[in-house]
Design a protein around this motif. Structure first.
Motif, PDB file in Angstrom:
ATOM      1  N   PHE A 223      -8.914  -0.340  -1.089  1.00  0.00           N
ATOM      2  CA  PHE A 223      -8.405  -0.758  -2.395  1.00  0.00           C
ATOM      3  C   PHE A 223      -9.335  -0.276  -3.502  1.00  0.00           C
ATOM      4  CE2 PHE A 223      -7.007  -4.051   0.667  1.00  0.00           C
ATOM      5  CZ  PHE A 223      -5.667  -3.729   0.653  1.00  0.00           C
ATOM      6  N   ALA A 224     -10.650  -0.372  -3.229  1.00  0.00           N
ATOM      7  CA  ALA A 224     -11.616   0.102  -4.213  1.00  0.00           C
ATOM      8  C   ALA A 224     -11.449   1.608  -4.416  1.00  0.00           C
ATOM      9  CB  ALA A 224     -13.035  -0.220  -3.759  1.00  0.00           C
TER      10      ALA A 224
ATOM     11  N   LEU B  19     -10.230 -10.498  -1.392  1.00  0.00           N
ATOM     12  CA  LEU B  19     -11.307 -10.200  -0.443  1.00  0.00           C
ATOM     13  C   LEU B  19     -12.672 -10.536  -1.042  1.00  0.00           C
ATOM     14  CD1 LEU B  19      -9.862  -6.828   0.850  1.00  0.00           C
ATOM     15  CD2 LEU B  19     -10.213  -8.866   2.233  1.00  0.00           C
TER      16      LEU B  19
ATOM     17  N   VAL C 267     -15.814  -7.177   3.027  1.00  0.00           N
ATOM     18  CA  VAL C 267     -16.393  -6.128   2.188  1.00  0.00           C
ATOM     19  C   VAL C 267     -15.843  -4.769   2.597  1.00  0.00           C
ATOM     20  CG1 VAL C 267     -18.519  -4.987   1.494  1.00  0.00           C
ATOM     21  CG2 VAL C 267     -18.494  -7.462   1.848  1.00  0.00           C
TER      22      VAL C 267
ATOM     23  N   MET D 256      -3.609  -3.788  -6.662  1.00  0.00           N
ATOM     24  CA  MET D 256      -4.861  -3.378  -6.009  1.00  0.00           C
ATOM     25  C   MET D 256      -5.984  -4.343  -6.334  1.00  0.00           C
ATOM     26  SD  MET D 256      -4.456  -0.772  -4.126  1.00  0.00           S
ATOM     27  CE  MET D 256      -2.923  -1.570  -3.732  1.00  0.00           C
TER      28      MET D 256
ATOM     29  N   VAL E 270      -1.669   3.932 -17.441  1.00  0.00           N
ATOM     30  CA  VAL E 270      -1.496   3.830 -15.995  1.00  0.00           C
ATOM     31  C   VAL E 270      -0.654   2.593 -15.682  1.00  0.00           C
ATOM     32  CG1 VAL E 270      -2.633   3.585 -13.765  1.00  0.00           C
ATOM     33  CG2 VAL E 270      -3.710   4.911 -15.586  1.00  0.00           C
TER      34      VAL E 270
ATOM     35  N   ILE F   5       0.846  -1.192   0.000  1.00  0.00           N
ATOM     36  CA  ILE F   5       0.000   0.000   0.000  1.00  0.00           C
ATOM     37  C   ILE F   5       0.885   1.246   0.000  1.00  0.00           C
ATOM     38  CG2 ILE F   5      -1.748   1.287   1.275  1.00  0.00           C
ATOM     39  CD1 ILE F   5      -2.836  -1.380   2.234  1.00  0.00           C
TER      40      ILE F   5
ATOM     41  N   THR G 238     -15.614 -12.980   0.308  1.00  0.00           N
ATOM     42  CA  THR G 238     -16.995 -12.523   0.501  1.00  0.00           C
ATOM     43  C   THR G 238     -17.974 -13.413  -0.247  1.00  0.00           C
ATOM     44  OG1 THR G 238     -16.070 -10.309   0.482  1.00  0.00           O
ATOM     45  CG2 THR G 238     -18.457 -10.487   0.407  1.00  0.00           C
TER      46      THR G 238
ATOM     47  N   GLN H 265     -13.074  -4.204   4.238  1.00  0.00           N
ATOM     48  CA  GLN H 265     -11.640  -4.141   3.963  1.00  0.00           C
ATOM     49  C   GLN H 265     -11.360  -3.826   2.495  1.00  0.00           C
ATOM     50  OE1 GLN H 265     -10.041  -7.827   5.327  1.00  0.00           O
ATOM     51  NE2 GLN H 265      -9.945  -7.148   7.451  1.00  0.00           N
ATOM     52  N   MET H 266     -12.347  -4.094   1.648  1.00  0.00           N
ATOM     53  CA  MET H 266     -12.165  -3.803   0.228  1.00  0.00           C
ATOM     54  C   MET H 266     -12.177  -2.299  -0.039  1.00  0.00           C
ATOM     55  SD  MET H 266     -14.530  -6.843  -1.261  1.00  0.00           S
ATOM     56  CE  MET H 266     -14.601  -6.441  -2.979  1.00  0.00           C
TER      57      MET H 266
ATOM     58  N   MET I  46      -8.542   2.223  -6.673  1.00  0.00           N
ATOM     59  CA  MET I  46      -8.877   1.910  -8.061  1.00  0.00           C
ATOM     60  C   MET I  46      -9.723   3.022  -8.663  1.00  0.00           C
ATOM     61  SD  MET I  46      -7.304  -0.648  -9.132  1.00  0.00           S
ATOM     62  CE  MET I  46      -8.034  -0.683 -10.748  1.00  0.00           C
TER      63      MET I  46
ATOM     64  N   LEU J  61      -7.620   5.849  -9.518  1.00  0.00           N
ATOM     65  CA  LEU J  61      -6.816   5.556 -10.708  1.00  0.00           C
ATOM     66  C   LEU J  61      -7.653   5.637 -11.971  1.00  0.00           C
ATOM     67  CD1 LEU J  61      -4.613   2.634  -9.414  1.00  0.00           C
ATOM     68  CD2 LEU J  61      -3.838   4.849 -10.203  1.00  0.00           C
TER      69      LEU J  61
ATOM     70  N   ILE K  52       0.662  -1.046  -9.956  1.00  0.00           N
ATOM     71  CA  ILE K  52      -0.276  -0.666  -8.903  1.00  0.00           C
ATOM     72  C   ILE K  52      -1.642  -1.259  -9.169  1.00  0.00           C
ATOM     73  CG2 ILE K  52      -0.704   1.262  -7.360  1.00  0.00           C
ATOM     74  CD1 ILE K  52      -0.054   3.211  -9.424  1.00  0.00           C
TER      75      ILE K  52
ATOM     76  N   LEU L 185      -6.839   0.529 -18.387  1.00  0.00           N
ATOM     77  CA  LEU L 185      -6.072   1.670 -17.878  1.00  0.00           C
ATOM     78  C   LEU L 185      -4.672   1.693 -18.484  1.00  0.00           C
ATOM     79  CD1 LEU L 185      -7.081   1.775 -14.112  1.00  0.00           C
ATOM     80  CD2 LEU L 185      -7.589   3.468 -15.860  1.00  0.00           C
TER      81      LEU L 185
ATOM     82  N   VAL M   2       1.747   2.058  -3.466  1.00  0.00           N
ATOM     83  CA  VAL M   2       0.615   2.678  -4.152  1.00  0.00           C
ATOM     84  C   VAL M   2       0.463   4.130  -3.730  1.00  0.00           C
ATOM     85  CG1 VAL M   2      -1.874   2.626  -4.386  1.00  0.00           C
ATOM     86  CG2 VAL M   2      -0.579   0.507  -4.444  1.00  0.00           C
TER      87      VAL M   2
ATOM     88  N   PHE N 240      -5.599  -7.524  -4.286  1.00  0.00           N
ATOM     89  CA  PHE N 240      -6.124  -7.418  -2.928  1.00  0.00           C
ATOM     90  C   PHE N 240      -7.651  -7.466  -2.951  1.00  0.00           C
ATOM     91  CE2 PHE N 240      -1.988  -5.237  -1.960  1.00  0.00           C
ATOM     92  CZ  PHE N 240      -1.582  -6.098  -0.969  1.00  0.00           C
ATOM     93  N   LEU N 241      -8.233  -6.705  -3.890  1.00  0.00           N
ATOM     94  CA  LEU N 241      -9.694  -6.681  -4.002  1.00  0.00           C
ATOM     95  C   LEU N 241     -10.237  -8.069  -4.331  1.00  0.00           C
ATOM     96  CD1 LEU N 241     -10.525  -3.413  -5.968  1.00  0.00           C
ATOM     97  CD2 LEU N 241     -11.446  -4.088  -3.771  1.00  0.00           C
TER      98      LEU N 241
END
Lengths: 311, 369
Positions: free
Chosen positions: A282-283, B178, A276, B171, B163, A233, B182, A278-279, A286, A289, B167, B157, A236, B174-175
């Motif tokens: 990161f979301a 998770l 959810v 990202m 881009v 992170i 879920t 924790q996302m 994104m 970006l 990165i 991107l 990033v 990680f998403l």
């Protein structure tokens, strides 16, 4: 869910956000300097973890938190030395060595912890806090903003100092030159490799300090693999900040808040799975970006090794 | 047999090629280069790790011996090693495509897990509706599709906005990890179990096993994937185009190639293969996805592919080597009290030593010139 907006909840949310943000802030600030100087430091996760391990070990053995922080810095710098020698001096691939160092430190610290403490996870005593009279007594923001360990304020000072350094000093210019036009810096008599080595060392120190904070203040103990992507992170944050320390601070606070929200909601008995929540950070990255990606400009020579005379 | 012969002839070709260039540039023999580039670093890495083992009070000879015995010299161990290779091979195939095309897809873990969840969510429901082979086929195709879909945002991107994909893929990884968790907890949870996990594909409906062993036939598909990718990148015009984009995007644009489209294709292939890796683990071995499951194979395979210098044959050898290490150290960990994480130290020292070997080789060549 009705109990969510109580003073205690908000206070703990804010506290959690800051505790979670500081390691990422320190790592991000460190990474930023590396990136400015043209080194993509993927090994930062390993530097953080080594900092966490050494920081905890020293603090635990000497019973001094300050020595612990020094130990953390030393741990980060030790990994950074390897990175500097291999990637800057010898010009090996920065991604390979970065991932290699991270994996190696993950294994090494888990191994050392296992042989030192077996399956026990001793705790450090709760850190003493710097209480500013008057401010600490304010409701909600008082205890969370003004009752923190001194290192938190030092991290904030670092943001200002670095911003000044990048904008107003020769060193700031030299760093940028090493990342954008290393050959030009070389011709002008600058020492490209020296600047880059310095930047990588600084990154190691900052990441190590961040790791030590994570272990000694955030958790109060060391767990193998405890950084859990905080270093990534940091990378990033540094990339998104486009060279500005203040943006690293903003980003790390947003990340910290999202992480803290996850814990707080869990404590409050929410039924939303923590995954959810924790996302969210990161979301958020994104989304940023997707919206502003085009503007995320990186130094021209980022990731490329530099060799004197070879242009 | 034919496949083995192919491997032999191709690698023999490579060797003579390398030897002749080495001779024309300098007088050093190919043997010396192999020594500095592979054998030397491997020995150095094992010695380095042995020192660390001795420092924590473990006899390195016992440890290495135990790993060898458990992973290669026992029938069951060898079968486990071969089975473990399947998902790693698919991941390696995906990474070879990306890296050769100059795309740093560091998000294979997310693509792998979402592919695994896609396969685990559909395959058990289709049993009885479709014939067995079709169930597996649907599972694999869906996993590839989901893996590829997960790379669409980084791909767009990168292709159209420039881009940095390091990165974005991290990202999304990680998403994805998770999100997979879920999905297992909320949507695809098996109502019959108390621990959150997907429905389990019965053992009889999984990928057939090889001959009379417990080796999953996913191994064969994994090998095919790596070889196909290797041949595609080295022997076809499509592969050449991808490599041109990787080597110099500006020159590729100048040569009339559509760099954005080729970038999108690279992402799709690479992430799709990572999705297949997930499916091969679920449909071949595990049968279901438990919540919060993340073996992090993807990050581990990245260095292996680098070490193989993006070469498919090299990758197969290294994946075999790494699977053996994983399986062996899993038992050694239980038996000798060394944490399994020691494998990471070994792999890291290998990476560093191989990097140094390459540096020494380049340095020598430069001197001789």
């Amino acid at each position: 869910m009705s109990g969510l907006l109580t003073e205690a909840f908000l206070s703990s949310l804010l506290t959690g956000a800051i505790v979670a943000a500081i390691p990422m802030l320190l790592a991000g600030l460190g990474e930023q300097m590396s990136e400015k100087a043209g080194v993509l430091n993927i090994g930062i996760e390993g530097m953080m973890l080594m900092g966490a391990y050494m920081g905890f070990l020293v603090a635990f053995k000497t019973e001094s938190l300050w020595l612990g922080f020094l130990g953390g810095i030393l741990g980060g710098v030790l990994v950074a030395i390897v990175m500097a020698v291999l990637c800057v001096r010898l010009g090996l691939n920065q991604i390979v060595i970065g991932i290699g160092l991270t994996l190696g430190v993950e294994g090494l610290t888990a191994l050392l912890h296992h042989f030192q403490f077996s399956r026990t996870y001793p705790r450090l005593p709760a850190p003493e806090r710097l209480n500013i009279p008057g401010l600490t007594d304010l409701p909600v923001i008082g205890p969370s903003l003004f009752g923190r360990h001194l290192i938190v304020y030092l991290a904030l000072v670092a943001v200002v100092v670095l911003a000044f350094l990048y904008r107003r000093t020769n060193l700031g210019m030299t760093l940028r030159a090493a990342g954008e036009r290393p050959a030009a810096l070389d011709v002008a008599g600058g020492n490209v490799l020296g600047v880059r080595v310095f930047a990588v060392m600084f990154t190691g120190a900052m990441a190590g300090l961040g790791g030590a904070y994570l272990a000694n203040i955030g958790a109060g103990l060391f767990l193998p693999f405890m950084t859990g992507g905080a270093g990534f992170i940091g990378i990033v944050l540094a990339m998104l900040a486009r060279g500005r320390p203040l943006w690293v601070l903003t980003g790390s606070l947003i990340f910290g808040a999202a992480l803290s929200l996850a814990t707080a909601l869990q404590v409050a008995g929410s039924t939303i799975p923590t995954d959810v929540i924790q996302m969210l950070p990161f979301a958020a990255v994104m989304l940023v970006l997707v919206l502003f990606g085009r503007r995320a400009k990186l130094p021209a020579a980022l990731g490329a090794a530099y060799e004197r005379g070879a242009r | 047999m034919t496949m083995q012969d192919d491997i032999k002839s191709v690698s023999a070709e490579k060797k003579t090629e390398a030897a002749s260039t080495a001779r024309s540039v300098n007088e050093r023999s190919a043997f010396q280069r192999i020594l500095t580039l592979t054998v030397g670093p491997i020995i150095a890495a094992f010695l380095l790790s042995a020192i660390i083992l001795m420092l924590v009070g473990v006899n390195p000879l016992t440890y290495y011996g135990y790993i060898l015995e458990r992973s290669l010299f026992s029938g069951l161990g060898l079968e486990q090693t071969a089975t473990r290779m399947a998902p790693l091979l698919f991941l390696a195939a995906g990474l070879i495509v990306a890296f050769r095309a100059g795309i740093w897809n560091l998000g294979t873990d997310g693509q792998f897990l979402l592919g695994a969840v896609a396969a685990a969510a559909t395959a058990p429901l289709l049993i009885g509706i479709l014939p067995g082979w079709a169930v597996l086929l649907v599972g694999f195709l869906l996993a590839a599709l989901v893996g590829a879909l997960w790379s669409v945002i980084p791909a767009l991107l990168k292709a159209y906005q420039g881009v940095n994909e390091i990165i974005t893929t991290l990202m999304m990884s990680f998403l994805g990890v998770l999100l997979a968790s879920t999905l297992v907890k909320l949507l695809f949870r098996d109502p019959a179990t108390t621990v959150p996990q997907t429905r389990t594909l019965p053992v009889d409906d999984r990928l057939p096993r090889l001959f009379d062993t417990s080796i999953s036939s996913g191994l064969i598909w994994g090998l095919i994937a790596v070889l196909a990718v290797h041949l595609m990148m080295t022997r076809t015009s499509f592969g050449l185009r991808l490599r041109m984009v990787g080597a110099n995007p500006a020159a590729a644009t100048h040569a009339g190639l559509s760099v954005p489209l080729l970038t999108m294709a690279t992402f799709g292939l690479s992430a799709g293969l990572a999705g297949l890796a997930g499916a091969s683990e679920i449909l071949g071995v595990a049968g279901n996805v438990p919540a919060n499951w993340n073996p992090a194979y993807g990050l581990m395979v990245i260095p292996l592919v680098f070490l193989a210098r993006f070469n498919g044959f090299g990758a197969i050898v290294l994946v075999f080597f790494y699977s053996a290490l994983m399986i062996g150290s899993e038992s050694a960990a239980r038996r000798l009290g060394v944490p399994q994480n020691f494998t990471l130290v070994l792999v890291a020292s290998l990476l560093i030593c191989l990097g140094l070997g390459e540096y020494i080789d380049q340095h020598k060549r430069k001197k001789e010139r």
